[in-house]
Design an enzyme around this catalytic site. Structure first.
Site, PDB file in Angstrom:
ATOM      1  N   ASP A  16      50.092  64.347  71.391  1.00 52.40           N
ATOM      2  CA  ASP A  16      50.491  64.602  69.997  1.00 52.40           C
ATOM      3  C   ASP A  16      51.477  65.762  69.869  1.00 52.40           C
ATOM      4  O   ASP A  16      52.354  65.763  69.008  1.00 52.40           O
ATOM      5  CB  ASP A  16      49.268  64.812  69.076  1.00 52.40           C
ATOM      6  N   ARG A  64      45.006  55.664  64.210  1.00 56.90           N
ATOM      7  CA  ARG A  64      46.015  55.159  63.273  1.00 56.90           C
ATOM      8  C   ARG A  64      46.983  54.211  63.956  1.00 56.90           C
ATOM      9  O   ARG A  64      47.300  54.369  65.139  1.00 56.90           O
ATOM     10  CB  ARG A  64      46.791  56.319  62.675  1.00 56.90           C
ATOM     11  N   SER A  77      45.915  61.955  72.624  1.00 57.64           N
ATOM     12  CA  SER A  77      45.930  63.426  72.594  1.00 57.64           C
ATOM     13  C   SER A  77      44.821  64.073  73.411  1.00 57.64           C
ATOM     14  O   SER A  77      43.919  64.739  72.877  1.00 57.64           O
ATOM     15  CB  SER A  77      45.882  63.892  71.144  1.00 57.64           C
TER      16      SER A  77
HETATM   17  C1  BGC Z   1      43.767  68.117  73.877  1.00 54.04           C
HETATM   18  C2  BGC Z   1      45.263  68.067  73.755  1.00 54.04           C
HETATM   19  C3  BGC Z   1      45.674  67.789  72.328  1.00 54.04           C
HETATM   20  C4  BGC Z   1      45.016  68.792  71.407  1.00 54.04           C
HETATM   21  C5  BGC Z   1      45.361  68.562  69.946  1.00 54.04           C
HETATM   22  C6  BGC Z   1      43.187  69.087  72.854  1.00 54.04           C
HETATM   23  O1  BGC Z   1      41.791  69.040  72.873  1.00 54.04           O
HETATM   24  O2  BGC Z   1      43.379  68.526  75.161  1.00 54.04           O
HETATM   25  O3  BGC Z   1      45.813  67.090  74.613  1.00 54.04           O
HETATM   26  O4  BGC Z   1      47.066  67.881  72.236  1.00 54.04           O
HETATM   27  O5  BGC Z   1      43.618  68.721  71.542  1.00 54.04           O
HETATM   28  O6  BGC Z   1      45.039  67.293  69.534  1.00 54.04           O
END
Ligand code: BGC
Length: 504
Positions: free
Chosen positions: A230, A108, A177
């Site tokens: 995130d 996004r 993320s």
């Molecule tokens: C990632 C995180 C992320 C989470 C939610 C996980 O697989 O390692 O960094 O915050 O997913 O998106």
């Protein structure tokens, strides 16, 4: 009676007996098969069981691992990553900021207009694009080329419908993320991929630099002011609206949590410079592990067949990427055990055919004949004419998987509250003269947002662990778009540090 008639009568009796014997045998076989199916279910439900006692063990293990992860690098499976976010937005942020959000199936771009004091977020525009599947396993150049191009097109579409101050450069927050070892608030190296991404050449690279080179090639004048997870974006947005927000949790495709930690408790970085005395820690709790977690053979198989075995153990029991597949595995075992649906088709044997939103729809089917369950099973797993009693078993499997996930997530949250002394058990904050302090936990993610039973189970477990009275002080608040808006807010907060609010 003549001999012929007698012979006929005897013959009929023998045939009847034979038929009766066959029927009896079939009945016995059917019952035996059914009891094997029920046995599979019972065994699974027991394996998933999360008694109050077990949840409290998970709480303690989470708090212990948090200490260990903060004490030394590699001290725990919980990475407890520094974010370098030592201040959070407070509402004074002003101006136009951009955000990029990469972390799941979609990418996004956002433009956020911040009006400053009290006016909060004035307006924002979002554009969402599915990530072409080949990019998840291609090269970093391809992925970042796609991101930069999407951003370029977004900016090019900007008309006169908003006033762009005479700036030569646009500042943006980049929500990436995945686990990143940050070197500053705006840079960091990818440690590993999760959630099905597997772009080998990207591991160990600086994420902001990859974006920077892609955007230079496209001639875009944009600066990454903040590179964030995130969970940190969700915390920033939560804190912006309510200053009691101390913890943020993501329960979507993946799962994670971050929270505000005292700088002096981050032992592995003694002498860390923090303007506020605190810092947001990205726990990467998806990788949490403890022998107290209720693990079944289905979890073991799912893990072994995943692209990242032995990794993200907590995530594989909690998040949307995996729950549907655990259910599919149990149904497959039941089908094989008792020839439930005749020959097992390809779809039922194939990993990830039953996606979590469909599992959630089956679980929440309120029709008396569970017709939604039958429809989904037929359309996605290619099994038809499922008797009602089998549909009921399927719902119970969904229930066991969801209950375990939600209750473990709740235990994780209480583990964090315990670590920061907000679980009402005599930590420094909870003993304050004003009594127990209110703590808000901002929660974001499609699984949490769209699954009311999940939310219910989570709230109940929180109450069970903390006790009714104490749990009144913990607010689980659904957050929407922290991963987008939060990134823009953090970009704004970093760019104009006068607007920052102290963390501890
Ligand atoms: C990632 C995180 C992320 C989470 C939610 C996980 O697989 O390692 O960094 O915050 O997913 O998106």
């Amino acid at each position: 009676m003549g001999r012929a008639a007698f012979g006929l009568a005897v013959g009929c009796a023998v045939v009847s007996c034979a038929i009766a014997a066959v029927l009896v045998r079939k009945g016995v076989e059917r019952r035996a098969k059914w009891s094997r199916v029920v046995g599979v279910l019972r065994e699974f439900e027991e394996g998933c069981s999360t008694s109050g006692h077990r949840l409290r063990q998970v709480v303690d293990a989470m708090a212990v691992e948090m200490h260990a992860g903060l004490a030394s690098e590699g001290g725990s499976k919980l990475k407890m990553l520094l974010t370098f976010v030592d201040n959070l937005p407070n509402g004074n942020e002003k101006g136009l900021y951009y955000a990029l959000d990469l972390g799941g199936t979609h990418f996004r771009v956002l433009r956020v207009h911040l009006k400053g004091t009290k006016q909060k977020i004035l307006d924002h525009k979002v554009e969402k694009q599915a990530i072409p599947p080949h990019l998840l396993t291609g090269t970093s150049e391809e992925l970042f080329g796609f991101i930069a191009l999407t951003l370029k097109r977004f900016i090019e579409k900007e008309g006169d419908d908003f006033e762009l101050q005479p700036v030569s450069r646009r500042d943006l927050g980049f929500t990436f993320s995945f686990p990143v070892r940050q070197t500053s608030v705006s840079s960091g190296f990818l440690i590993k991929w999760t959630k099905g991404f597997a772009i080998e050449d990207m591991v160990g690279k600086d994420v902001a630099e990859c974006l920077q080179s892609a955007r230079t090639m496209l001639g875009l004048d944009v600066r990454v002011a903040a590179l964030i997870n995130d969970s940190a974006g969700t915390l920033a947005l939560g804190h912006y609206h309510d200053e009691d927000t101390m913890v943020a949790v993501i329960i979507g495709t993946g799962t994670n949590a971050c929270y505000i930690e005292r700088a002096d408790a981050i032992i592995k970085c003694q002498g860390l410079i923090s303007n506020s005395g605190g810092m947001v820690i990205n726990m990467e709790w998806g990788n949490f592990w403890s022998s107290h977690l209720p693990r079944t053979p289905y979890d073991v198989d799912l893990d072994a067949e995943s692209p990242n075995p032995y990794d993200q153990g907590f995530e594989k029991m909690i998040s949307g990427m995996y729950l549907g597949d655990i259910v599919r595995r149990v149904i497959l075992r039941m089908a094989k055990e008792a020839d439930l649906f005749g020959e097992v088709g390809k779809s039922l044997s194939e990993p990830f055919t039953l996606r979590t939103p469909l599992m959630c729809a089956m679980h929440q089917d309120e029709s008396s004949d569970l017709r939604e369950v039958a429809r989904i099973m037929e359309e996605t797993l290619e099994v038809s004419n499922i008797p009602l009693r089998v549909r009921r078993l399927v719902v119970r499997v969904c229930d066991a998987v969801t209950r375990r996930a939600a209750r473990l997530a709740a235990a994780g949250i209480v583990g964090i509250l315990k670590k920061i002394g907000r679980d009402g058990k005599g930590g420094s904050s909870s003993n304050s003269s004003e009594g127990v302090r209110r703590t808000v936990v901002a929660i974001e993610g499609g699984l949490y947002e769209n699954y009311s039973l999940f939310r219910e189970y989570m709230r109940d477990a929180l109450e069970e662990i903390l006790g009714e009275e104490m749990s009144q002080n913990v607010v689980l608040r659904l957050s929407q778009d922290g991963s987008g808006l939060g990134a823009a807010l953090l970009a704004a907060a970093v760019s104009s540090s006068s607007s920052l609010s102290s963390l501890v």
